[in-house]
Each structure stands twice: as C-alpha cells, then as structure tokens.
Design an enzyme around this catalytic site. Structure first.
Site, short mmCIF file in Angstrom:
data_model
loop_
_atom_site.label_atom_id
_atom_site.label_comp_id
_atom_site.label_asym_id
_atom_site.label_seq_id
_atom_site.Cartn_x
_atom_site.Cartn_y
_atom_site.Cartn_z
N GLU A 133 0.86 -1.19 0.00
CA GLU A 133 0.00 0.00 0.00
C GLU A 133 0.89 1.23 0.00
OE1 GLU A 133 -3.02 0.16 3.01
OE2 GLU A 133 -3.04 2.34 3.03
N GLU A 166 -2.71 11.49 3.36
CA GLU A 166 -3.78 11.35 4.34
C GLU A 166 -3.73 12.56 5.26
OE1 GLU A 166 -4.56 7.01 5.69
OE2 GLU A 166 -2.39 7.28 5.65
#
Length: 290
Positions: free
Chosen positions: A168, A173
């Site tokens: 990932e 974020e």
C-alpha cells in the site's frame, strides 16, 4: 507522539477484500522539488488523467472509477460508503466532490448499528493500474474533528497476495485534528499496522490544508518512492528503509480516493464538527515511469 493504527476495506471489482494499514514511524524529511516526470513536462507520457469535467451532479467517469459501498468495522469508521452519485459527484466546475453528511436516508446499517454518516470511496481497480511514474492529485481537504480524507494506492494483486503482501502506498492522508499536516506512508509485509513507514509534512506558515487546493504527489521508480506537497519533497523511501523485509512496490497498483468519518486514528466527530464536509478533487494524473 501517538502512532496511528487502522484497518481499511478495499473492494476490487465485485470482491470485498480486507487490508490493514497505518500511518507513520519517525522519519527524516528531505528537501527539494519533485518535478521529474511531471505532467506537461514532456518527459513522460500521461497514462491516466481525469479532470472531472461534466455536468453538475453527474457521477465520476465509470470507465475510470468504480464506487465502493459498505462500512468498515475493522477500522471503526462511522460512515457508510454509498453507491452512485449520492456522495461523490461532479460539481460542474471541473471538480469531483466527495461529501460526508450526518444523515442516513437509506437506513444503512453499520458495525455499530444504524449508520450515522454517509460518504464515498472510489477506486480504479479493474480499470487502471500503473507501475512506476509520477502520480498526483490536486485536492482541497475537508476540515473538522473526525474527518479523514485520503489519496492512496493498493497493489493490484491484493486478491491473491492479500494485505499487506500486496503493498500500500498512501500518497496523502489528513486527519482533522492536524489541520496543517498530511502524511505519506508505505505498508508491506513486516512493516504494516503501527509499523507502517512514512513521514509527515506540515505547511510552512501553519495554514490549514482545508483553506486551499494543494498538489499531493509521489515520484515512483524501481526501488524508490518520493513524496511531495506542492512540489516540495519531504521524504524518499527505498528497500533500505524496510528493515530487510520485502519491498513490494515494483508492480502494478490501482488508485483510491475516499473520505472517511471517524476511526481509530482521527477519532469520532464531536460538537465542533460541522456537516456536510467535502473533499474536492480538481484532477488526478499519472505519467509513465521506468
């Protein structure tokens, strides 16, 4: 410093797959400008581009994106991701707007009972994948306690390899209690969950990311990934950073955009959080790599 930990659910095609992911370990940031292979530079070909042009209220291009549905018990997020354009629609001005609302018109059921919030999550699984290159999005994030927007990627072999072996890459974020900070992280076998490897970037003047659009990007080559915000590189990761564990990032990945509400990392919304909140995406662009 609190090390965030979380779980996500990724839908690849029609199959619901579970994968864990977390944010950062302390890291040394590097300075510079990330302009190698930028769209428009002429250095590489654009292999994926969405400027989100279209009539207001239209869904995202189904030839490029699919909309995931459901809740996320593993991460204790509070939202239900809805289908269609209910929570993810074009605004008619060249943007995709993902909207989180404190509502439940569909009587959706979540892990904690009747869902309190709706939002949206889109990915390109089965439609577009890429190995290496420059990946960027121009995004204006929401604001408020409990808001959790993300632009990220999962290895296309998640269906066979599982998570975290698929890998990932979190391009960006943000959690609402850190209005002027974003995070970039990698997760793989042996460095997942609270062991995810990454770093944080804060605005030099302390301004909130929700105040304006910013360009979040990675430059991705064999054995190296560099993260940047508005062209400022703040970290580079290589196989030397993963503690002798497998480097699982030299293979195809697909893209994900989502706006979560609540969860282990951001915490739940509170009385200070105003709804609706929006994650506004001006464009997503990928150029070919080596």
């Amino acid at each position: 410093m609190r090390l965030p930990w979380r779980l996500r659910t990724a839908m690849c095609g029609a199959t619901l797959l579970c994968c864990t992911t977390a944010a950062l370990l302390p890291a040394t940031a590097s300075a510079g400008a990330a302009d190698t292979g930028r769209p428009g530079s002429g250095a590489q070909a654009v292999v994926f581009s969405d400027d989100f042009d279209g009539a207001a209220g239209s869904p995202a291009d189904s030839g490029k994106w699919q909309t995931e549905t459901g809740d996320n018990v593993d991460n204790h997020e509070r939202q239900y991701y809805t289908p269609g354009a209910d929570n993810a629609a074009l605004d008619g001005n060249g943007n995709l707007v993902i909207t989180a609302r404190k509502e439940n018109p569909g009587n959706y059921q979540c892990w904690y009972g009747t869902c309190e919030y709706t939002s949206a999550r889109l990915n390109t699984a089965g439609k577009f994948t890429q190995t290496h290159g420059h990946v960027e999005a121009r995004v204006k994030v929401p604001r408020g306690q409990g808001m959790w927007p993300a632009f990220w990627m999962l290895g296309d072999d998640i269906g066979s390899a599982g998570w975290p072996a698929c890998g990932e890459i979190d391009v960006m974020e943000n959690v609402g209690f850190e209005p002027n900070t974003v995070h970039g992280t990698v997760h793989g076998p042996g460095y997942s969950g609270s062991g995810g490897i990454g770093a944080a970037y804060s605005t030099p003047d302390g301004a909130a990311f929700a105040d304006d659009f910013h360009v979040f990007a990675i430059d991705w080559s064999p054995g190296a990934i560099s993260w940047s915000v508005d062209g400022n590189v703040y970290q580079t990761r290589t196989p030397a950073d993963v503690g002798g564990n497998p480097w699982v990032f030299d293979k195809p990945f697909f893209l994900i955009l989502n706006l979560a509400v609540g969860g282990y990392w951001p915490g739940d919304p509170d009385g200070s959080t105003n709804f609706p909140q929006q994650m506004t995406v001006d464009y997503v662009r990928v150029t070919a790599g080596d």
